[in-house]
Design a protein around this motif. Sequence first.
Motif, mmCIF file in Angstrom:
data_model
loop_
_atom_site.group_PDB
_atom_site.id
_atom_site.type_symbol
_atom_site.label_atom_id
_atom_site.label_comp_id
_atom_site.label_asym_id
_atom_site.label_seq_id
_atom_site.Cartn_x
_atom_site.Cartn_y
_atom_site.Cartn_z
ATOM 1 N N ASP A 155 0.852 -1.182 0.000
ATOM 2 C CA ASP A 155 0.000 0.000 0.000
ATOM 3 C C ASP A 155 0.890 1.235 0.000
ATOM 4 O O ASP A 155 1.865 1.316 0.765
ATOM 5 N N LEU A 156 0.555 2.190 -0.857
ATOM 6 C CA LEU A 156 1.368 3.379 -1.060
ATOM 7 C C LEU A 156 0.571 4.649 -0.811
ATOM 8 O O LEU A 156 -0.637 4.682 -1.022
ATOM 9 N N VAL A 157 1.273 5.695 -0.418
ATOM 10 C CA VAL A 157 0.714 7.038 -0.374
ATOM 11 C C VAL A 157 1.422 7.820 -1.478
ATOM 12 O O VAL A 157 2.651 7.744 -1.623
ATOM 13 N N LEU A 158 0.638 8.559 -2.271
ATOM 14 C CA LEU A 158 1.167 9.340 -3.381
ATOM 15 C C LEU A 158 1.268 10.804 -2.950
ATOM 16 O O LEU A 158 0.296 11.370 -2.436
ATOM 17 N N TYR A 159 2.435 11.386 -3.152
ATOM 18 C CA TYR A 159 2.690 12.777 -2.771
ATOM 19 C C TYR A 159 3.019 13.579 -4.019
ATOM 20 O O TYR A 159 3.490 13.038 -5.017
ATOM 21 N N ALA A 160 2.834 14.904 -3.912
ATOM 22 C CA ALA A 160 3.215 15.791 -5.008
ATOM 23 C C ALA A 160 3.490 17.181 -4.460
ATOM 24 O O ALA A 160 3.067 17.532 -3.350
#
Length: 177
Positions: A164-169
């Motif tokens: 499971d990943l968290v996407l950042y920008a």
Amino acid sequence: MTEIRTPRLVLRRWFDDDLVALSEIHADPVVMQHVEDGKTRSLEQTAQDIEAWEEEWDEEGFGMFAVELLGSGELAGAVGLSVAETPAETAGQVAIGWRLGRAFWGQGYASEAAHASLEFAVQDRGLDRVVAVCRVDDRASAIVLGKLGMHAEGTAQDPLHGHDLVLYAIDLTQYQE
């Protein structure tokens, strides 16, 4: 040759002499627990990584920097930019990432080097957006991403390894250097 100096670090392209030091970092299971499949990497795999990073420098004009301590010249690890391949939500976008040897954790080196990489993205490469992918359980990297001013934009699952990943920008047009 691209080189960036910070108060404590030199971010630079890769030298042949870096292979053994980086392979020692890659051989540490604690360092590698949040990288790709979480497995350690051999000397040969590390050589392939460096070769791929150098190819990306040649093709894209950016890549993973070797991170060297300014005072001692010791290799601390790798920090920089790459074109994301997965997950699909970030594929084709420029992503920031890092991996430092355990001896260099908790001293602010990741934040310092990543900040310099974002400045490079804006000032030298004219990028207007950078993304990052972080495993849900990688609290240390999430803290660094927060220090960089990056914001969580969603979640995804690693299609290759199932994490499971968290996407950042971050929007670099408003980046505070």
